[in-house]
Design a protein around this motif. Structure first.
Motif, PDB file in Angstrom:
ATOM      1  N   ILE A 261     -25.036  95.074 -34.854  1.00  0.00           N
ATOM      2  CA  ILE A 261     -24.480  94.572 -33.601  1.00  0.00           C
ATOM      3  C   ILE A 261     -23.288  93.675 -33.883  1.00  0.00           C
ATOM      4  CG2 ILE A 261     -24.953  92.982 -31.678  1.00  0.00           C
ATOM      5  CD1 ILE A 261     -27.810  94.236 -31.641  1.00  0.00           C
ATOM      6  N   GLU A 262     -23.435  92.786 -34.831  1.00  0.00           N
ATOM      7  CA  GLU A 262     -22.342  91.855 -35.144  1.00  0.00           C
ATOM      8  C   GLU A 262     -21.140  92.543 -35.770  1.00  0.00           C
ATOM      9  OE1 GLU A 262     -24.825  87.702 -35.643  1.00  0.00           O
ATOM     10  OE2 GLU A 262     -24.081  88.678 -37.450  1.00  0.00           O
ATOM     11  N   SER A 263     -21.342  93.732 -36.296  1.00  0.00           N
ATOM     12  CA  SER A 263     -20.207  94.471 -36.855  1.00  0.00           C
ATOM     13  C   SER A 263     -19.617  95.452 -35.842  1.00  0.00           C
ATOM     14  CB  SER A 263     -20.616  95.200 -38.138  1.00  0.00           C
ATOM     15  OG  SER A 263     -21.507  96.257 -37.837  1.00  0.00           O
ATOM     16  N   GLY A 264     -20.178  95.482 -34.614  1.00  0.00           N
ATOM     17  CA  GLY A 264     -19.646  96.351 -33.573  1.00  0.00           C
ATOM     18  C   GLY A 264     -20.084  97.791 -33.678  1.00  0.00           C
ATOM     19  N   ASP A 265     -21.162  98.041 -34.368  1.00  0.00           N
ATOM     20  CA  ASP A 265     -21.689  99.393 -34.537  1.00  0.00           C
ATOM     21  C   ASP A 265     -22.178  99.926 -33.182  1.00  0.00           C
ATOM     22  OD1 ASP A 265     -23.275 101.659 -35.110  1.00  0.00           O
ATOM     23  OD2 ASP A 265     -23.855 100.855 -37.052  1.00  0.00           O
ATOM     24  N   PRO A 266     -21.780 101.142 -32.811  1.00  0.00           N
ATOM     25  CA  PRO A 266     -22.248 101.699 -31.536  1.00  0.00           C
ATOM     26  C   PRO A 266     -23.677 102.221 -31.594  1.00  0.00           C
ATOM     27  CG  PRO A 266     -20.784 103.250 -32.610  1.00  0.00           C
ATOM     28  CD  PRO A 266     -20.791 101.993 -33.451  1.00  0.00           C
ATOM     29  N   GLY A 267     -24.314 102.190 -32.757  1.00  0.00           N
ATOM     30  CA  GLY A 267     -25.665 102.720 -32.922  1.00  0.00           C
ATOM     31  C   GLY A 267     -26.748 101.985 -32.150  1.00  0.00           C
ATOM     32  N   PRO A 268     -26.795 100.644 -32.226  1.00  0.00           N
ATOM     33  CA  PRO A 268     -27.834  99.926 -31.486  1.00  0.00           C
ATOM     34  C   PRO A 268     -27.700 100.121 -29.974  1.00  0.00           C
ATOM     35  CG  PRO A 268     -26.878  98.490 -33.143  1.00  0.00           C
ATOM     36  CD  PRO A 268     -26.027  99.721 -33.075  1.00  0.00           C
ATOM     37  N   SER A 269     -28.824 100.079 -29.293  1.00  0.00           N
ATOM     38  CA  SER A 269     -28.809 100.266 -27.840  1.00  0.00           C
ATOM     39  C   SER A 269     -28.134  99.093 -27.144  1.00  0.00           C
ATOM     40  CB  SER A 269     -30.245 100.401 -27.327  1.00  0.00           C
ATOM     41  OG  SER A 269     -30.920  99.151 -27.440  1.00  0.00           O
ATOM     42  N   MET A 270     -27.719  99.328 -25.922  1.00  0.00           N
ATOM     43  CA  MET A 270     -27.135  98.252 -25.130  1.00  0.00           C
ATOM     44  C   MET A 270     -28.188  97.173 -24.895  1.00  0.00           C
ATOM     45  SD  MET A 270     -24.587  96.815 -23.899  1.00  0.00           S
ATOM     46  CE  MET A 270     -23.348  98.053 -24.127  1.00  0.00           C
ATOM     47  N   GLY A 271     -29.446  97.568 -24.806  1.00  0.00           N
ATOM     48  CA  GLY A 271     -30.526  96.594 -24.657  1.00  0.00           C
ATOM     49  C   GLY A 271     -30.583  95.640 -25.828  1.00  0.00           C
ATOM     50  N   ALA A 272     -30.342  96.145 -27.029  1.00  0.00           N
ATOM     51  CA  ALA A 272     -30.333  95.291 -28.220  1.00  0.00           C
ATOM     52  C   ALA A 272     -29.168  94.304 -28.144  1.00  0.00           C
ATOM     53  CB  ALA A 272     -30.243  96.140 -29.488  1.00  0.00           C
ATOM     54  N   TYR A 273     -28.016  94.779 -27.719  1.00  0.00           N
ATOM     55  CA  TYR A 273     -26.864  93.883 -27.545  1.00  0.00           C
ATOM     56  C   TYR A 273     -27.201  92.796 -26.519  1.00  0.00           C
ATOM     57  CZ  TYR A 273     -23.285  96.363 -30.273  1.00  0.00           C
ATOM     58  OH  TYR A 273     -22.532  96.892 -31.290  1.00  0.00           O
ATOM     59  N   LEU A 274     -27.844  93.187 -25.421  1.00  0.00           N
ATOM     60  CA  LEU A 274     -28.190  92.235 -24.370  1.00  0.00           C
ATOM     61  C   LEU A 274     -29.205  91.201 -24.848  1.00  0.00           C
ATOM     62  CD1 LEU A 274     -28.347  94.626 -21.278  1.00  0.00           C
ATOM     63  CD2 LEU A 274     -26.582  92.931 -21.809  1.00  0.00           C
ATOM     64  N   ARG A 275     -30.154  91.605 -25.696  1.00  0.00           N
ATOM     65  CA  ARG A 275     -31.128  90.650 -26.241  1.00  0.00           C
ATOM     66  C   ARG A 275     -30.436  89.584 -27.078  1.00  0.00           C
ATOM     67  NH1 ARG A 275     -35.127  94.523 -29.025  1.00  0.00           N
ATOM     68  NH2 ARG A 275     -35.591  92.700 -30.296  1.00  0.00           N
ATOM     69  N   VAL A 276     -29.469  89.994 -27.889  1.00  0.00           N
ATOM     70  CA  VAL A 276     -28.726  89.034 -28.711  1.00  0.00           C
ATOM     71  C   VAL A 276     -27.912  88.107 -27.813  1.00  0.00           C
ATOM     72  CG1 VAL A 276     -26.920  88.769 -30.459  1.00  0.00           C
ATOM     73  CG2 VAL A 276     -28.646  90.565 -30.720  1.00  0.00           C
ATOM     74  N   MET A 277     -27.247  88.675 -26.829  1.00  0.00           N
ATOM     75  CA  MET A 277     -26.443  87.857 -25.922  1.00  0.00           C
ATOM     76  C   MET A 277     -27.320  86.858 -25.181  1.00  0.00           C
ATOM     77  SD  MET A 277     -23.532  90.606 -24.591  1.00  0.00           S
ATOM     78  CE  MET A 277     -24.413  90.953 -23.147  1.00  0.00           C
ATOM     79  N   SER A 278     -28.476  87.284 -24.728  1.00  0.00           N
ATOM     80  CA  SER A 278     -29.383  86.396 -24.011  1.00  0.00           C
ATOM     81  C   SER A 278     -29.858  85.257 -24.910  1.00  0.00           C
ATOM     82  CB  SER A 278     -30.582  87.201 -23.497  1.00  0.00           C
ATOM     83  OG  SER A 278     -31.515  86.360 -22.882  1.00  0.00           O
ATOM     84  N   ALA A 279     -30.211  85.569 -26.139  1.00  0.00           N
ATOM     85  CA  ALA A 279     -30.683  84.542 -27.084  1.00  0.00           C
ATOM     86  C   ALA A 279     -29.600  83.518 -27.388  1.00  0.00           C
ATOM     87  CB  ALA A 279     -31.168  85.206 -28.366  1.00  0.00           C
ATOM     88  N   LEU A 280     -28.353  83.944 -27.337  1.00  0.00           N
ATOM     89  CA  LEU A 280     -27.236  83.045 -27.613  1.00  0.00           C
ATOM     90  C   LEU A 280     -26.715  82.355 -26.356  1.00  0.00           C
ATOM     91  CD1 LEU A 280     -25.303  85.229 -30.202  1.00  0.00           C
ATOM     92  CD2 LEU A 280     -26.616  83.149 -30.665  1.00  0.00           C
ATOM     93  N   GLY A 281     -27.307  82.680 -25.209  1.00  0.00           N
ATOM     94  CA  GLY A 281     -26.890  82.049 -23.962  1.00  0.00           C
ATOM     95  C   GLY A 281     -25.601  82.604 -23.389  1.00  0.00           C
ATOM     96  N   VAL A 282     -25.307  83.858 -23.700  1.00  0.00           N
ATOM     97  CA  VAL A 282     -24.084  84.501 -23.218  1.00  0.00           C
ATOM     98  C   VAL A 282     -24.445  85.421 -22.070  1.00  0.00           C
ATOM     99  CG1 VAL A 282     -22.189  86.058 -23.817  1.00  0.00           C
ATOM    100  CG2 VAL A 282     -23.090  84.484 -25.515  1.00  0.00           C
TER     101      VAL A 282
END
Length: 78
Positions: A50-71
């Motif tokens: 996710i941090e390298s911008g890989d399109p492989g992880p789901s959008m849900g995974a991106y959203l979980r990281v964003m939520s944990a970081l308060g974004v």
């Protein structure tokens, strides 16, 4: 009409920028990849993708990281 190849390039660029911002925020909060991944119940390799911008992880995974970081999802691309 936008060319399909252009869309892919644009999407990849947006993911790269989002991943970079998430990585920067994680570091600003003093968290390592192992700690962050454990905090959100994600494999470290997925977080790194996710941090390298890989399109492989789901959008849900991106959203979980964003939520944990308060974004909020609306602010992620600004």
């Amino acid at each position: 009409m936008i060319e399909p190849q252009f869309n892919t390039v644009l999407e990849n660029q947006l993911l790269l920028q989002l991943g970079d911002r998430l990585k920067r925020l994680r570091k600003e909060q003093g968290m390592g990849t192992v700690e962050m991944a454990a905090c959100i119940g994600m494999a470290r390799n997925t977080l790194r993708a996710i941090e390298s911008g890989d399109p492989g992880p789901s959008m849900g995974a991106y959203l979980r990281v964003m939520s944990a970081l308060g974004v909020s999802s609306e602010l992620a691309l600004l």
